[in-house]
Write a protein that holds these residues in place. Structure first.
Motif, short mmCIF file in Angstrom:
data_model
loop_
_atom_site.label_atom_id
_atom_site.label_comp_id
_atom_site.label_asym_id
_atom_site.label_seq_id
_atom_site.Cartn_x
_atom_site.Cartn_y
_atom_site.Cartn_z
N ASN A 138 0.80 -1.22 0.00
CA ASN A 138 0.00 0.00 0.00
C ASN A 138 0.83 1.28 0.00
O ASN A 138 0.47 2.26 -0.64
CB ASN A 138 -0.92 -0.01 1.23
CG ASN A 138 -2.00 1.05 1.17
OD1 ASN A 138 -2.25 1.63 0.12
ND2 ASN A 138 -2.65 1.30 2.28
N LYS A 170 4.97 -1.16 -0.53
CA LYS A 170 5.03 -1.63 -1.90
C LYS A 170 6.43 -2.19 -2.18
O LYS A 170 7.39 -1.86 -1.47
CB LYS A 170 4.77 -0.48 -2.87
CG LYS A 170 3.40 0.15 -2.77
CD LYS A 170 3.30 1.34 -3.72
CE LYS A 170 1.96 2.06 -3.60
NZ LYS A 170 1.89 3.24 -4.49
N LYS A 339 -1.43 -4.57 -11.13
CA LYS A 339 -2.17 -5.14 -10.01
C LYS A 339 -3.55 -4.49 -9.85
O LYS A 339 -4.48 -5.10 -9.34
CB LYS A 339 -1.35 -4.98 -8.73
CG LYS A 339 -1.95 -5.64 -7.50
CD LYS A 339 -1.07 -5.36 -6.30
CE LYS A 339 -1.70 -5.94 -5.04
NZ LYS A 339 -0.94 -5.59 -3.83
N GLU A 340 -3.66 -3.23 -10.28
CA GLU A 340 -4.93 -2.51 -10.14
C GLU A 340 -5.95 -2.88 -11.20
O GLU A 340 -7.09 -2.43 -11.14
CB GLU A 340 -4.64 -1.00 -10.19
CG GLU A 340 -3.73 -0.51 -9.08
CD GLU A 340 -3.56 1.00 -9.08
OE1 GLU A 340 -4.40 1.68 -9.72
OE2 GLU A 340 -2.63 1.51 -8.45
N ARG A 341 -5.54 -3.65 -12.21
CA ARG A 341 -6.45 -3.97 -13.30
C ARG A 341 -7.21 -5.26 -12.99
O ARG A 341 -6.78 -6.36 -13.34
CB ARG A 341 -5.70 -4.13 -14.64
CG ARG A 341 -4.76 -3.00 -15.04
CD ARG A 341 -5.27 -1.63 -14.76
NE ARG A 341 -6.64 -1.39 -15.22
CZ ARG A 341 -7.36 -0.37 -14.82
NH1 ARG A 341 -6.88 0.49 -13.95
NH2 ARG A 341 -8.58 -0.20 -15.29
N PRO A 621 -0.73 4.01 -13.58
CA PRO A 621 -1.61 2.85 -13.77
C PRO A 621 -2.69 3.10 -14.82
O PRO A 621 -3.04 2.21 -15.59
CB PRO A 621 -2.21 2.62 -12.38
CG PRO A 621 -1.20 3.17 -11.44
CD PRO A 621 -0.63 4.37 -12.15
N GLU A 622 -3.21 4.32 -14.86
CA GLU A 622 -4.24 4.65 -15.85
C GLU A 622 -3.66 4.66 -17.27
O GLU A 622 -4.34 4.25 -18.22
CB GLU A 622 -4.86 6.01 -15.53
CG GLU A 622 -5.74 6.00 -14.28
CD GLU A 622 -6.12 7.39 -13.82
OE1 GLU A 622 -7.10 7.51 -13.05
OE2 GLU A 622 -5.45 8.38 -14.21
#
Length: 655
Positions: A138, A170, A339-341, A621-622
């Protein structure tokens, strides 16, 4: 005088405490959980000469932030934050993702009250440092400050704290500890002292070493001149030396453990500083893999396999010829973004010795490949196109441009010819073949000399800019002999105007996003050096070129529209797909000219594409998600039908 100003509000109705008087052993009176009760309003009085001094706090944060070099968007946890003095000072510096956690209800409530009053964006919570409420992977950094480490009965409990820090950090996260210097304190602690803490209250202190010589036992008797004894409290703190603290951090799995400083505090009361007199500042990095996310029940996910370069093989374009910590950090940042996807399930491939066989096994079992192997097959840049060529043969969809596009764009002279054919302006230039020993330079000086084939600014440095024919000959010699390059060399006029880049994500003409144009800011570069962004700027941290920054371009609207129009022509003609970066430069008169087309450009978190995205308010990430979406939309309905069975597991190891 209102004596209640020194009493914990929750304890106002409690019986008046009595002093134990003389005791033969301080250690016998220490409750193992002393830290649960001692941090209240009395603590803020007895230690106010340090913990209540905003100037000391600012000086400490100055040093801590300079050591860690954190970006403003970094997520920071102030563990055992007390009344939040460090957390709130970090927030005042513009950091917007700061959290604080402490066991003391009183101190956390006080922190919340101050933060609310100042409008600071800090979230404070109550909790135990050994088991925090935060999710795994995190935070970018965790602080343990103000000597808030070593309170527990055993060193194993302290190790639990570090293991919890490791969990919430992280990959490549950093920890900073500010801990009493145990070696110093063992020899220099004051067995007895007393001091006035305000006009009506004073504190008497006794100290001794524990029987095992590993802790400093302290007793504080707080007395009011009218009411008598307010508190008689005992506590014990473990005395870590630099060596034992480094050993404990390594045992917890941290690396690059370094004692960076030794600090003390100045008491304005000019009294006993106790545990705060001399402290160790120690940092460490965390190298770990991202925790595998728990898959959602019944979630429909697409299977994606990411292909990287091979970290076990030599890479001739890197300064030391091998993958270094920066490369491994970049890979971990990418994995964190993936990881966020939640709509995708990712596996990773980086072993090129088995890459062909591994890809064959994937046929029909994967939705597409995320091709990030810009190093080329076996880290050979001439074989960057071989990976998509292999995927074409196997019939596996993939992100980015195809082999023919990569081959075209690897040849700078060929791109120049295509640009001229499309009416896209380029600088004047000539190609000098390997066998040429005689040549003329038909354009005006200065000129720039660079390999015709290659990327990553290979062969491009400050000596590439030449002001006469002798310098051109020398630059050609350096490329051929120094780098062993026997291919054609390109000599172009050196443009002295703004150095620009434009990024496009998607696939014109249907769906695409144009990122803001950036320019290179050379204002911090010494005046005698040529204004160019070459190998030194990308790979050599000690070079003056490392000071180059990318900023939003300030160019006329019609120039911006012209660059976009020409860029779209180029990527359409070259069949660039999903994401592309094009480099431009203006001449002295302000006319833009195309330098290079970069299909499958650098995907790293701090690369030019990510910098452009950030200017558009798009996070890293976006940005990665946009590339995946563009690929997904392009291949939807055209990919091979997947066969049943799981995606093969691959071992992903970083050397």
């Amino acid at each position: 005088m209102n004596i209640n100003t020194l009493v914990d509000p929750q304890k106002k109705c409690a019986p008046k405490p009595k002093s134990l008087g003389p005791v033969s052993s301080l250690e016998e009176h220490v409750n193992p959980d002393w830290w649960k009760k001692i941090f209240n309003s009395l603590y803020l009085k007895t230690d106010a000469d340090v913990v209540g001094d905003s100037e000391i706090t600012r000086e400490e944060i100055d040093m801590f932030l300079s050591v860690l070099n954190l970006a403003q968007e970094s997520k920071i946890l102030d563990l055992c934050c007390g009344q939040g003095r460090h957390s709130m000072e970090v927030s005042r510096r513009g950091f917007k993702n700061v959290e604080g956690l402490d066991r003391s209800h009183y101190l956390i409530q006080k922190a919340k009250s101050v933060a609310k009053r100042e409008g600071l964006n800090v979230r404070f919570r109550e909790g135990d440092a050994r088991k925090t409420p935060y999710s795994t992977d995190n935070f970018d950094a965790v602080f343990l400050l103000g000597n808030s480490f070593g309170y527990f009965e055993t060193s194993e409990e302290d190790l639990r704290v570090l293991n919890e820090v490791k969990r919430v950090l992280k990959p490549w996260g950093k920890v900073l500890l500010d801990v009493t210097d145990g070696s110093y304190l063992k020899s220099n602690y004051q067995p007895r002292s007393w001091e006035w803490i305000d006009k009506h209250n004073f504190v008497c202190r006794e100290r001794s070493l524990s029987l095992d010589d590993q802790k400093l036992i302290s007793r504080e008797v707080i007395v009011n001149d009218e009411q008598g004894v307010i508190a008689d409290q005992f506590y014990a703190e473990r005395l870590y030396t630099q060596e034992s603290l480094q050993e404990l951090l390594k045992k917890a799995g941290f690396s690059d453990v370094e004692v960076v400083n030794s600090i003390g505090s100045n008491s304005k009361r000019n009294q006993d500083l106790g545990m705060m007199e001399k402290r160790i500042i120690i940092t460490a990095n965390l190298r770990k893999e991202w925790t595998e996310p728990k898959k959602k029940v019944h979630a429909i996910q697409k299977d994606v396999v990411v292909v990287f370069g091979d970290p076990s093989k030599r890479d001739s374009l890197k300064p030391c010829g091998v993958f270094d910590d920066d490369d491994l950090y970049t890979i971990d940042q990418l994995k964190g973004a993936l990881k966020e996807r939640g709509e995708y399930s990712f596996k990773f491939l980086d072993n090129h010795d088995t890459l062909i066989q591994d890809l064959q096994r994937l046929k029909g079992k994967v939705d597409f490949i995320f091709n990030l192997c810009d190093e080329g097959y076996s880290n050979d840049p001439l074989k960057e196109l071989h990976v998509p060529a292999l995927l074409e043969i196997l019939g596996i969809p993939y992100t980015g441009s195809g082999p023919q596009c990569l081959a075209f764009c690897y040849d700078k002279a060929l791109v120049r010819g295509i640009a001229k054919d499309l009416g896209v302006p380029v600088s004047e230039g000539i190609v000098i073949k390997a066998e040429d020993v005689l040549f003329e330079v038909p354009m005006q000086f200065p000129v720039i000399v660079k390999p015709n084939f290659g990327d990553s600014s290979f062969g491009l440095n400050q000596h590439s800019v030449c002001h006469n024919r002798d310098e051109v000959v020398r630059a050609i010699y350096d490329i051929r002999e120094g780098l062993g390059y026997d291919k054609p060399i390109l000599v172009e006029e050196f443009l002295t105007g703004k150095d620009l880049s434009i990024g496009i994500i998607g696939n014109p003409p249907e769906n695409y996003t144009v990122l803001p144009i950036i320019e290179e800011d050379y204002s911090e570069l010494p005046s005698e050096l040529p204004r160019m962004c070459g190998y030194e700027a990308k790979w050599i941290p000690d070079s003056p070129y490392w000071k180059i920054h990318s900023i939003a371009a300030e160019i006329p609207k019609d120039v911006e529209e012209f660059i976009l129009e020409c860029s779209l022509k180029m990527i359409t003609r070259l069949e660039c797909r999903d994401y592309t970066r094009l480099d431009w430069r203006m001449d002295a008169a302000g006319n833009p000219k195309l330098l290079e087309v970069n299909p499958n450009p650098g995907w790293c978190w701090d690369g030019h594409l990510a910098k452009m995205a950030a200017l558009a308010g798009i996070s890293y990430p976006e940005m990665i998600a946009s590339i995946l979406k563009s690929t997904d939309e392009r291949i939807t309905g055209a990919e091979p039908v997947k066969s049943s069975g799981p995606v093969p597991e691959f071992k992903f190891e970083l050397c």
